[in-house]
Scaffold this active site. Structure first.
Site, mmCIF file in Angstrom:
data_model
loop_
_atom_site.group_PDB
_atom_site.id
_atom_site.type_symbol
_atom_site.label_atom_id
_atom_site.label_comp_id
_atom_site.label_asym_id
_atom_site.label_seq_id
_atom_site.Cartn_x
_atom_site.Cartn_y
_atom_site.Cartn_z
ATOM 1 N N HIS A 133 0.856 -1.987 -0.467
ATOM 2 C CA HIS A 133 -0.202 -0.144 -0.067
ATOM 3 C C HIS A 133 0.638 1.579 0.124
ATOM 4 O O HIS A 133 2.099 1.187 1.022
ATOM 5 C CB HIS A 133 -1.016 -0.183 1.180
ATOM 6 C CG HIS A 133 -1.815 0.928 1.573
ATOM 7 N ND1 HIS A 133 -1.392 2.551 2.208
ATOM 8 C CD2 HIS A 133 -3.371 1.069 1.255
ATOM 9 C CE1 HIS A 133 -2.801 2.877 2.009
ATOM 10 N NE2 HIS A 133 -3.999 1.980 1.763
ATOM 11 N N ASP A 211 3.097 -4.580 7.843
ATOM 12 C CA ASP A 211 1.848 -4.291 7.624
ATOM 13 C C ASP A 211 0.506 -4.615 7.746
ATOM 14 O O ASP A 211 0.872 -5.987 6.752
ATOM 15 C CB ASP A 211 1.999 -3.079 6.332
ATOM 16 C CG ASP A 211 1.062 -2.422 6.285
ATOM 17 O OD1 ASP A 211 -0.589 -2.495 7.233
ATOM 18 O OD2 ASP A 211 0.505 -2.142 4.551
ATOM 19 N N GLN A 214 -4.148 -5.447 6.661
ATOM 20 C CA GLN A 214 -5.240 -6.208 6.528
ATOM 21 C C GLN A 214 -5.387 -7.348 7.456
ATOM 22 O O GLN A 214 -6.010 -8.523 7.298
ATOM 23 C CB GLN A 214 -4.914 -6.410 5.263
ATOM 24 C CG GLN A 214 -5.092 -5.213 4.444
ATOM 25 C CD GLN A 214 -6.701 -4.617 4.538
ATOM 26 O OE1 GLN A 214 -7.925 -5.200 4.879
ATOM 27 N NE2 GLN A 214 -6.808 -3.311 4.039
ATOM 28 N N LYS A 237 -10.584 -0.525 10.276
ATOM 29 C CA LYS A 237 -10.480 -1.672 9.610
ATOM 30 C C LYS A 237 -10.664 -3.007 10.401
ATOM 31 O O LYS A 237 -11.222 -3.920 10.207
ATOM 32 C CB LYS A 237 -8.960 -2.097 8.756
ATOM 33 C CG LYS A 237 -8.602 -1.469 7.613
ATOM 34 C CD LYS A 237 -8.014 -1.503 6.495
ATOM 35 C CE LYS A 237 -7.149 -0.718 6.006
ATOM 36 N NZ LYS A 237 -7.959 0.008 5.093
ATOM 37 N N CYS A 376 -4.896 2.571 -3.461
ATOM 38 C CA CYS A 376 -3.630 2.672 -3.072
ATOM 39 C C CYS A 376 -2.538 2.096 -3.026
ATOM 40 O O CYS A 376 -1.333 1.717 -2.568
ATOM 41 C CB CYS A 376 -3.729 3.271 -1.587
ATOM 42 S SG CYS A 376 -5.035 4.640 -1.248
HETATM 43 N N1 7TS Z 1 -1.516 -0.809 4.419
HETATM 44 C C1 7TS Z 1 -2.714 -1.287 4.062
HETATM 45 C C2 7TS Z 1 -2.472 -2.724 3.169
HETATM 46 C C3 7TS Z 1 -3.681 -1.111 3.530
HETATM 47 O O1 7TS Z 1 -5.034 -1.886 3.196
HETATM 48 C C4 7TS Z 1 -4.206 0.399 3.702
HETATM 49 C C5 7TS Z 1 -5.402 0.928 3.608
HETATM 50 C C6 7TS Z 1 -3.023 1.177 5.114
HETATM 51 C C7 7TS Z 1 -1.880 0.406 4.719
HETATM 52 C C8 7TS Z 1 -3.771 3.021 5.452
HETATM 53 O O2 7TS Z 1 -4.230 2.109 6.540
HETATM 54 P P1 7TS Z 1 -5.316 3.390 7.229
HETATM 55 O O3 7TS Z 1 -6.081 2.685 7.969
HETATM 56 O O4 7TS Z 1 -4.211 4.380 7.528
HETATM 57 O O5 7TS Z 1 -5.437 4.664 5.920
HETATM 58 N N2 7TS Z 1 -6.343 -0.172 2.362
HETATM 59 C C9 7TS Z 1 -7.540 0.277 2.063
HETATM 60 C C10 7TS Z 1 -7.676 0.061 0.945
HETATM 61 O O6 7TS Z 1 -7.949 -1.358 0.248
HETATM 62 N N3 7TS Z 1 -9.080 1.467 0.800
HETATM 63 O O7 7TS Z 1 -9.171 2.427 1.411
HETATM 64 C C11 7TS Z 1 -7.993 1.882 2.198
#
Ligand code: 7TS
Length: 419
Positions: A133, A211, A214, A237, A376
């Site tokens: 990401h 990371d 997910q 999430k 992203c």
């Molecule tokens: N890493 C992964 C693997 C992610 O899926 C996401 C967000 C992030 C980092 C960043 O997370 P945040 O909470 O800091 O924004 N992924 C997604 C997505 O797949 N669609 O919208 C956000």
């Protein structure tokens, strides 16, 4: 529906779970029920989490770590209680290793700005992968601009798995000091063999940041069993509210790192001539934190624990296997990523002759929420030769019937546009 897929569904009372999520009861338009297939972007929230937020502001709201009065002590206890729940959830050795941040993105930036700036220079390299990401790419690029550290990426194979030969080679040939890798891809769904990657990285003298944005919401994660040095994820999430995320770090590493932001709460003593830092984890938590969100994240952890992460994972594997088989029936549709056994509940796909944004819009007419775009992960899309994909993702509250609704809608799209 195939008998094989039905077994897990029966032992997992998804209809009962759905009753806990008010948003899933609503109709997006009169007569059209919401089919929410975008939990990878953000999950829906159970009543227990919503009520905890509400209760916090009705009965407990006060600033933490400050007041001697009862309300502040109550708020502090609830907030610190949530930290302890998170500790147990990922099996960290100590609650001091749990730093609350805003989200995964902030957690990664924190490590880059503190550990990275202190320890890395032009003779060092950071190993990422092509399936990261943007939040696990850009902070390292910023660090590269500041320190001269090199950023190298492990290629992804056409089947959506990491190229392990290239991984081994890069560890041998580049001066890798940090492996920053996703535990589970938000596009391909690939679940990477994290423990194997950690062992190899450690043997090469590198630390590992996982990371887990997910993975923590969808499968059991044990930071000690994985032996990761840092692990990051977002509350929103995993059934929790937005505005709260987690950085786990091994204590000795966190102790040695300089603070990230300066301000209240992160100090033990301030003099005009200089200051001393607070103990972990407060050294990294400057200013008034997202208290209510933290408390509600604790409620989300309780909810997930009560259902059981192993059961959630097993159910998602069943529904994903079913979805992949059914998607394969749709003419002209390509799904990206590995087979169901190697992935979590994500199906990113494209359809011949139709832009993913149009797919998402046509599905929306039937109340089906999927995301379309680069999610992203632009380098990954580039690798697969597409600018964007449509993506359906599944969580503990999705049903096999919703997969059928998706497939029916996609087949309608095919016939309508004579694809
Ligand atoms: N890493 C992964 C693997 C992610 O899926 C996401 C967000 C992030 C980092 C960043 O997370 P945040 O909470 O800091 O924004 N992924 C997604 C997505 O797949 N669609 O919208 C956000």
């Amino acid at each position: 529906m195939d008998q094989n897929y039905g077994v897990a569904e029966k032992s997992f009372d998804v209809e009962k779970i759905r009753e806990d999520f008010p948003i899933l009861q609503q109709e997006v338009r009169p007569g059209v029920r919401l089919v929410y297939l975008d939990s990878t972007a953000t999950s829906q929230k159970p009543k227990r989490v919503i009520e905890t937020l509400d209760q916090y502001y009705r009965e407990m709201n006060a600033n933490v770590h400050r007041g001697i009065y009862q309300l502040s002590e109550q708020a502090t206890e609830a907030y610190e209680g949530a930290r302890k729940k998170v500790r147990a959830f990922i099996n960290a050795a100590s609650w001091r290793e749990i730093v609350f941040t805003r989200n995964t993105t902030e957690s990664i930036n924190l490590v880059a700005a503190t550990w990275g700036r202190t320890n890395l220079g032009p003779d060092d390299a950071i190993l990422i992968t092509e399936m990261e990401h943007h939040s696990n790419i850009v902070p390292w690029q910023l660090l590269a601009q500041q320190t001269g550290v090199k950023v190298v990426a492990v290629p992804v194979l056409p089947d959506g798995l990491l190229d392990m030969e290239a991984f081994d080679r890069l560890l041998r040939t580049e001066p890798i000091r940090l492996l920053a890798v996703t535990h589970m891809s938000n596009v391909l769904g690939t679940i990477n063999p994290l423990r194997e990657l950690v062992d190899k990285a450690h043997a090469a003298g590198a630390l590992v940041l996982a990371d887990a944005a997910q993975s923590v919401p969808h499968l059991p994660v044990d930071v000690q069993a994985l032996d990761v040095d840092f692990l990051v994820f977002s509350g929103h999430k995993m059934l929790g509210p937005t505005g709260i995320g987690v950085l786990y770090g091994k204590r000795a590493l966190l102790e040695a790192m300089p603070p990230y932001m300066g301000g209240g709460d992160m100090i033990r003593r301030v003099r005009l001539s200089g200051s001393e830092w607070n103990d972990l984890p407060y050294k990294f938590e400057a200013g008034t934190p997202s208290i209510g969100d933290g408390v509600a994240l604790g409620a989300a952890v309780d909810y997930l624990t009560a259902v059981g992460m192993d059961r959630i994972h097993a159910y998602e594997q069943q529904i994903t296997a079913y979805a992949l088989d059914r998607l394969a029936e749709v003419p002209g549709l390509t799904v990206y990523g590995p087979a169901a056994q190697r992935k979590g509940g994500v199906a990113a796909f494209s359809m011949q002759g139709l832009h993913p944004h149009d797919i998402a819009q046509l599905l929306d007419a039937g109340g089906i929420a999927v995301r379309a775009g680069h999610h992203c992960a632009m380098p990954l899309h580039e690798k697969f030769g597409v600018a964007a994909t449509a993506r359906a993702s599944f969580y503990l509250y999705n049903t096999f019937a919703e997969v059928d609704t998706l497939i029916e809608a996609l087949n309608n799209v095919v016939s309508k546009f004579a694809l």
